[in-house]
Motif scaffolding. Structure first.
Motif, PDB file in Angstrom:
ATOM      1  N   LEU A 234     -58.158 -15.656 -10.388  1.00 59.87           N
ATOM      2  CA  LEU A 234     -58.814 -14.426 -10.818  1.00 59.87           C
ATOM      3  C   LEU A 234     -60.307 -14.565 -10.588  1.00 59.87           C
ATOM      4  CD1 LEU A 234     -57.294 -13.559 -14.314  1.00 59.87           C
ATOM      5  CD2 LEU A 234     -57.252 -12.100 -12.308  1.00 59.87           C
ATOM      6  N   THR A 235     -60.910 -13.532 -10.051  1.00 60.43           N
ATOM      7  CA  THR A 235     -62.361 -13.465  -9.963  1.00 60.43           C
ATOM      8  C   THR A 235     -62.828 -12.439 -10.982  1.00 60.43           C
ATOM      9  OG1 THR A 235     -62.318 -14.013  -7.619  1.00 60.43           O
ATOM     10  CG2 THR A 235     -64.340 -13.040  -8.485  1.00 60.43           C
ATOM     11  N   PHE A 236     -63.726 -12.868 -11.861  1.00 59.87           N
ATOM     12  CA  PHE A 236     -64.146 -12.024 -12.974  1.00 59.87           C
ATOM     13  C   PHE A 236     -65.487 -11.375 -12.698  1.00 59.87           C
ATOM     14  CE2 PHE A 236     -61.217 -13.285 -16.407  1.00 59.87           C
ATOM     15  CZ  PHE A 236     -60.636 -14.408 -15.845  1.00 59.87           C
ATOM     16  N   GLY A 237     -65.657 -10.173 -13.231  1.00 61.18           N
ATOM     17  CA  GLY A 237     -66.986  -9.602 -13.336  1.00 61.18           C
ATOM     18  C   GLY A 237     -67.698 -10.242 -14.526  1.00 61.18           C
ATOM     19  N   THR A 238     -68.964  -9.939 -14.682  1.00 70.00           N
ATOM     20  CA  THR A 238     -69.746 -10.549 -15.769  1.00 70.00           C
ATOM     21  C   THR A 238     -69.574  -9.815 -17.086  1.00 70.00           C
ATOM     22  OG1 THR A 238     -71.666  -9.319 -15.023  1.00 70.00           O
ATOM     23  CG2 THR A 238     -71.482 -11.597 -14.279  1.00 70.00           C
ATOM     24  N   GLY A 239     -68.889  -8.702 -17.071  1.00 73.54           N
ATOM     25  CA  GLY A 239     -68.585  -8.031 -18.324  1.00 73.54           C
ATOM     26  C   GLY A 239     -69.568  -6.930 -18.687  1.00 73.54           C
ATOM     27  N   THR A 240     -69.099  -6.008 -19.479  1.00 77.48           N
ATOM     28  CA  THR A 240     -69.927  -4.938 -20.052  1.00 77.48           C
ATOM     29  C   THR A 240     -69.846  -5.056 -21.563  1.00 77.48           C
ATOM     30  OG1 THR A 240     -69.567  -3.402 -18.213  1.00 77.48           O
ATOM     31  CG2 THR A 240     -70.169  -2.449 -20.346  1.00 77.48           C
ATOM     32  N   ARG A 241     -70.995  -5.226 -22.179  1.00 74.38           N
ATOM     33  CA  ARG A 241     -71.025  -5.332 -23.649  1.00 74.38           C
ATOM     34  C   ARG A 241     -71.151  -3.934 -24.240  1.00 74.38           C
ATOM     35  NH1 ARG A 241     -71.601  -9.405 -27.008  1.00 74.38           N
ATOM     36  NH2 ARG A 241     -72.128 -10.791 -25.291  1.00 74.38           N
ATOM     37  N   LEU A 242     -70.115  -3.501 -24.933  1.00 80.65           N
ATOM     38  CA  LEU A 242     -70.072  -2.161 -25.523  1.00 80.65           C
ATOM     39  C   LEU A 242     -70.287  -2.253 -27.022  1.00 80.65           C
ATOM     40  CD1 LEU A 242     -69.422   0.909 -25.385  1.00 80.65           C
ATOM     41  CD2 LEU A 242     -67.019   0.288 -25.730  1.00 80.65           C
ATOM     42  N   THR A 243     -71.212  -1.446 -27.521  1.00 83.60           N
ATOM     43  CA  THR A 243     -71.465  -1.353 -28.959  1.00 83.60           C
ATOM     44  C   THR A 243     -71.321   0.105 -29.373  1.00 83.60           C
ATOM     45  OG1 THR A 243     -73.034  -3.189 -28.846  1.00 83.60           O
ATOM     46  CG2 THR A 243     -73.085  -1.813 -30.834  1.00 83.60           C
ATOM     47  N   ILE A 244     -70.440   0.359 -30.308  1.00 82.14           N
ATOM     48  CA  ILE A 244     -70.245   1.726 -30.808  1.00 82.14           C
ATOM     49  C   ILE A 244     -70.828   1.782 -32.229  1.00 82.14           C
ATOM     50  CG2 ILE A 244     -68.605   3.540 -31.375  1.00 82.14           C
ATOM     51  CD1 ILE A 244     -68.744   2.886 -28.401  1.00 82.14           C
ATOM     52  N   ILE A 245     -71.774   2.692 -32.397  1.00 80.99           N
ATOM     53  CA  ILE A 245     -72.482   2.822 -33.668  1.00 80.99           C
ATOM     54  C   ILE A 245     -71.808   3.897 -34.517  1.00 80.99           C
ATOM     55  CG2 ILE A 245     -74.694   3.411 -34.729  1.00 80.99           C
ATOM     56  CD1 ILE A 245     -75.991   2.471 -32.109  1.00 80.99           C
ATOM     57  N   PRO A 246     -71.533   3.591 -35.787  1.00 85.02           N
ATOM     58  CA  PRO A 246     -70.867   4.603 -36.645  1.00 85.02           C
ATOM     59  C   PRO A 246     -71.734   5.842 -36.825  1.00 85.02           C
ATOM     60  CG  PRO A 246     -70.855   2.426 -37.678  1.00 85.02           C
ATOM     61  CD  PRO A 246     -71.738   2.330 -36.468  1.00 85.02           C
TER      62      PRO A 246
ATOM     63  N   ASN B 280     -74.739  -3.404 -20.373  1.00 86.12           N
ATOM     64  CA  ASN B 280     -74.746  -3.140 -21.810  1.00 86.12           C
ATOM     65  C   ASN B 280     -74.656  -1.642 -22.024  1.00 86.12           C
ATOM     66  OD1 ASN B 280     -75.481  -5.861 -23.223  1.00 86.12           O
ATOM     67  ND2 ASN B 280     -76.884  -5.705 -21.504  1.00 86.12           N
ATOM     68  N   LEU B 281     -73.910  -1.258 -23.039  1.00 84.20           N
ATOM     69  CA  LEU B 281     -73.744   0.164 -23.331  1.00 84.20           C
ATOM     70  C   LEU B 281     -73.662   0.344 -24.838  1.00 84.20           C
ATOM     71  CD1 LEU B 281     -73.208   3.082 -22.476  1.00 84.20           C
ATOM     72  CD2 LEU B 281     -70.809   2.479 -22.116  1.00 84.20           C
ATOM     73  N   THR B 282     -74.527   1.178 -25.374  1.00 84.13           N
ATOM     74  CA  THR B 282     -74.496   1.517 -26.792  1.00 84.13           C
ATOM     75  C   THR B 282     -74.253   3.008 -26.911  1.00 84.13           C
ATOM     76  OG1 THR B 282     -76.034  -0.264 -27.354  1.00 84.13           O
ATOM     77  CG2 THR B 282     -75.780   1.503 -28.962  1.00 84.13           C
ATOM     78  N   ALA B 283     -73.307   3.399 -27.753  1.00 86.45           N
ATOM     79  CA  ALA B 283     -72.952   4.805 -27.887  1.00 86.45           C
ATOM     80  C   ALA B 283     -72.618   5.111 -29.341  1.00 86.45           C
ATOM     81  CB  ALA B 283     -71.762   5.133 -26.993  1.00 86.45           C
ATOM     82  N   GLN B 284     -72.643   6.384 -29.658  1.00 83.61           N
ATOM     83  CA  GLN B 284     -72.279   6.830 -30.993  1.00 83.61           C
ATOM     84  C   GLN B 284     -70.762   6.968 -31.093  1.00 83.61           C
ATOM     85  OE1 GLN B 284     -74.197   7.550 -33.687  1.00 83.61           O
ATOM     86  NE2 GLN B 284     -76.087   6.944 -32.654  1.00 83.61           N
ATOM     87  N   GLU B 285     -70.267   6.753 -32.284  1.00 87.27           N
ATOM     88  CA  GLU B 285     -68.839   6.930 -32.530  1.00 87.27           C
ATOM     89  C   GLU B 285     -68.391   8.306 -32.058  1.00 87.27           C
ATOM     90  OE1 GLU B 285     -67.812   6.177 -36.570  1.00 87.27           O
ATOM     91  OE2 GLU B 285     -65.686   6.661 -36.292  1.00 87.27           O
ATOM     92  N   GLY B 286     -67.265   8.352 -31.388  1.00 88.36           N
ATOM     93  CA  GLY B 286     -66.726   9.618 -30.911  1.00 88.36           C
ATOM     94  C   GLY B 286     -67.054   9.932 -29.460  1.00 88.36           C
ATOM     95  N   GLU B 287     -68.032   9.243 -28.894  1.00 88.73           N
ATOM     96  CA  GLU B 287     -68.415   9.516 -27.511  1.00 88.73           C
ATOM     97  C   GLU B 287     -67.350   9.018 -26.534  1.00 88.73           C
ATOM     98  OE1 GLU B 287     -73.217   8.855 -28.026  1.00 88.73           O
ATOM     99  OE2 GLU B 287     -72.329   8.712 -26.027  1.00 88.73           O
ATOM    100  N   PHE B 288     -67.358   9.650 -25.361  1.00 89.29           N
ATOM    101  CA  PHE B 288     -66.482   9.254 -24.258  1.00 89.29           C
ATOM    102  C   PHE B 288     -67.202   8.161 -23.463  1.00 89.29           C
ATOM    103  CE2 PHE B 288     -63.097   9.832 -21.291  1.00 89.29           C
ATOM    104  CZ  PHE B 288     -63.637   9.702 -20.019  1.00 89.29           C
TER     105      PHE B 288
END
Lengths: 109, 114
Positions: free
Chosen positions: A97-109, A10-18
């Motif tokens: 295809l073998t999948f990873g479990t995914g990364t949930r990305l949330t970008i906060i305005p 899981n990853l939460t970041a502010q708008e504009g971040e790399f």
């Protein structure tokens, strides 16, 4: 059997971040896919890589075959980038295809 | 817009019933794969069809079967439904075999088994 691991989960970041999302796999592959899945469930293919680097708009994907590692970067992140990002690999001579479990990305305005 | 459509988008079945899910691929896409995605998990490969023949299968029992038709459509059939079959079922098509080409996914069919 190839094991595919992604980080972070899981990853939460502010708008504009790399943003950087990582993917590691255990066995040599023929191709690696980066996919984007929105809450409704539909999946969009972002990149397919077998070597080097690809760029599409604000998205960049790199792969290091020797280290069995790939990264997905998002520059100038935007709330519409919020989604689950999945890495998936195919092995030589193997159709699945073998999948990873995914990364949930949330970008906060 | 990927050009891959799946139907139905949602459906509810009861244990023991049978279900058929459909996928319509882009013209020229000879390869179609089906995946099962349980809630909160990554997709799991069910099987792949290439030019109307099964071309690889994941760890799913025989009650999961499929067909691919000459018009680039395909079906996933599941018999004797179990509660654990509740999932999002995704199809993905490609103009290339062996998943080495770009993939085009449908929006999925969400199956609930009661």
């Amino acid at each position: 059997k190839n094991e595919v691991e992604q980080s972070p989960q899981n990853l939460t970041a502010q708008e504009g971040e790399f943003i950087t999302i990582n993917c590691s796999y255990s066995v040599g592959i023929s191709a690696l896919h980066w996919l984007q899945q929105h809450p409704g469930g539909g999946i969009v293919s972002l990149f397919m890589l077998s070597s080097g680097k690809k760029k599409h708009g604000r998205l960049i994907a790199t792969i290091n075959i020797q280290e069995k590692h790939s990264s997905l970067h998002i520059t100038a992140s935007h709330p519409r980038d919020s989604a689950v990002y999945i890495c998936a690999v195919t092995n030589f001579g193997n159709e699945k295809l073998t999948f990873g479990t995914g990364t949930r990305l949330t970008i906060i305005p | 817009e990927t050009g891959v459509t799946q139907s139905p988008t949602h459906l509810i079945k009861t244990r023991g019933q049978q279900v058929t899910l459909r996928c319509s691929s882009q013209s020229g896409h000879n390869t179609v794969s089906w995946y099962q995605q349980a809630l909160g998990q990554g997709p799991q490969f069910i099987f792949q069809y290439y030019r109307e023949e099964e071309n690889g299968r994941g760890n799913f029992p025989p009650r999961f079967s499929g067909l691919q038709f000459p018009n680039y459509s395909s079906e996933l059939n599941v018999n004797a439904l179990e509660l654990d079959d509740s999932a999002l079922y995704l199809c993905a098509s490609s103009p290339s075999a062996l998943n080495v080409g770009e993939l085009f996914f449908g929006e999925g069919s969400r199956l609930t088994v009661l």
